[in-house]
Scaffold this active site. Structure first.
Site, mmCIF file in Angstrom:
data_model
loop_
_atom_site.group_PDB
_atom_site.id
_atom_site.type_symbol
_atom_site.label_atom_id
_atom_site.label_comp_id
_atom_site.label_asym_id
_atom_site.label_seq_id
_atom_site.Cartn_x
_atom_site.Cartn_y
_atom_site.Cartn_z
ATOM 1 N N TYR A 1 31.167 0.382 76.400
ATOM 2 C CA TYR A 1 29.577 0.249 76.118
ATOM 3 C C TYR A 1 28.419 -0.870 74.449
ATOM 4 O O TYR A 1 29.266 0.146 73.321
ATOM 5 C CB TYR A 1 29.054 1.360 76.536
ATOM 6 C CG TYR A 1 29.018 1.138 77.451
ATOM 7 C CD1 TYR A 1 29.565 0.366 78.809
ATOM 8 C CD2 TYR A 1 28.980 3.105 78.187
ATOM 9 C CE1 TYR A 1 29.902 1.886 79.998
ATOM 10 C CE2 TYR A 1 29.248 3.715 79.195
ATOM 11 C CZ TYR A 1 29.576 2.585 80.226
ATOM 12 O OH TYR A 1 29.890 3.592 81.145
ATOM 13 N N HIS B 1 38.309 4.425 82.896
ATOM 14 C CA HIS B 1 37.446 4.018 83.681
ATOM 15 C C HIS B 1 37.621 2.646 85.078
ATOM 16 O O HIS B 1 36.557 2.592 85.381
ATOM 17 C CB HIS B 1 36.415 2.277 82.254
ATOM 18 C CG HIS B 1 35.200 2.362 82.688
ATOM 19 N ND1 HIS B 1 34.487 2.288 81.273
ATOM 20 C CD2 HIS B 1 34.269 2.813 83.188
ATOM 21 C CE1 HIS B 1 33.384 1.935 81.422
ATOM 22 N NE2 HIS B 1 33.640 2.188 82.785
ATOM 23 N N LEU C 1 19.946 4.688 90.286
ATOM 24 C CA LEU C 1 18.669 4.848 90.060
ATOM 25 C C LEU C 1 18.668 3.062 90.761
ATOM 26 O O LEU C 1 17.305 2.457 91.066
ATOM 27 C CB LEU C 1 17.607 4.712 88.900
ATOM 28 C CG LEU C 1 17.639 6.132 89.359
ATOM 29 C CD1 LEU C 1 16.761 6.282 88.143
ATOM 30 C CD2 LEU C 1 16.787 6.880 90.417
#
Length: 328
Positions: free
Chosen positions: A56, A124, A205
């Site tokens: 990230y 990951h 979400l």
């Protein structure tokens, strides 16, 4: 803040975590000052399960999280990940899981985070060219050395999870789970429950789609990856926004926000499920925490199942290259 246990013999963490990815990349620009304030506010409110990864912001997110927790390390449960390799310009170079890389990635993450131990260390993405036993074996050695406390996998298929768990107990498996990404219900969730592994739901979400805040593809800034995401473009956007409108209507009836209803649905999937909604704004963090107060009846859950059954969302959950790296 209620707690949930990650797996049969795993750690207790806050019932909702905080995904930190968007503070450094993918979802448009943001303020580092506000991001750190959001992490501090999360800790004050009991959201102490923080999720980051070395990819990230090409390491910058770990550095940011490290600065935010420097004087409060003992208050947080810190998760990070390795395996997605990126070049100095941010280019994606593939997935690596060989033991030498695992070790070098861990050492680099510890340095960027400014900590001596990572609480939960995930692979990951699974490297199809390296036996999972070799990858997890090196992760286990890092644990023996005190550099990590618990081991995790992200986007691993059931057969991979089983092999990994036989090599060394896995405490958590993280995959995408939300009202519009329900693939995990078929095989991954039953597998981790059988093995006594905790489940961490990322993008609960729907990358913001289930918040009701997104009205048009034009809402995204130029540097937001959702501009090119299959579910946010063309006819798929129109089909998906129609489904969200139905969730919005139900949220109004329940007296909560659309995001809270969507998050409450994830929380209702089991006490062994821990969602990690991401945000870089204090107000959305507080809204997410409010989902813990939303009570869903059996009738509510049936209604949501009818609105968004598995497979209802139009479009893949990643572009073609991204889909090649999941469920391996």
């Amino acid at each position: 803040m209620p707690k949930r246990q990650l797996g049969r013999n795993g750690p207790e963490v806050s019932a909702i975590g905080l995904g930190c990815m968007g503070m450094s990349e993918f979802y448009g620009s943001g303020s580092e000052e506000e991001s750190i304030a959001t992490i501090h506010h999360a800790i004050e409110r009991g959201v102490t399960f923080l999720d980051t990864a070395d990819m990230y912001g090409v390491g910058k997110n770990e550095e940011l999280v490290g600065r935010a927790i420097r004087d409060r390390r003992d208050q947080v449960f810190l998760a990070t990940k390795f395996g997605n390799v990126r070049g100095p310009q941010g280019e994606f170079l593939g997935v690596k899981g060989d033991p030498e890389y695992v070790r070098s990635a861990c050492e680099a993450s510890l340095k960027r985070l400014g900590v001596e131990t990572i609480d939960l260390y995930y692979q990951h993405r699974v490297d199809p060219n390296v036996p999972i036993e070799d990858t997890v074996g090196e992760m286990a050695r890092l644990k023996e050395e005190g550099k990590v406390r618990f081991l995790g996998l992200s986007e691993a298929a059931p057969h991979t999870i089983r092999k990994a768990h036989e090599t060394h107990p896995i405490s958590a498996v993280q995959t995408e789970l939300s009202l519009w990404s329900r693939d995990a219900e078929a095989e991954v969730l039953p597998t981790v429950r059988e093995l006594g592994i905790g489940y961490v739901a990322y993008s609960p979400l729907g990358r913001g789609f289930l918040t009701g805040q997104i009205k048009s593809p034009d809402d995204f800034p130029d540097d937001d990856f959702r501009r090119f995401h299959p579910r946010f473009t063309g006819e798929n956007f129109a089909k998906n926004i129609a489904l969200v409108r139905e969730v919005e209507a139900m949220a109004r009836e329940k007296g909560c926000t659309t995001a809270q209803l969507a998050l409450a649905w994830v929380l209702a999937q089991g006490e062994d499920v821990v969602p990690i909604p991401g945000t870089k704004h204090v107000r959305y963090l507080d809204e997410n925490i409010g989902a813990l107060e939303v009570r869903l009846t059996d009738e509510d859950l049936q209604r949501l199942d009818a609105i968004l059954p598995p497979g209802a969302a139009a479009g893949e959950r990643y572009h073609e290259r991204g889909m090649e790296t999941v469920n391996l």
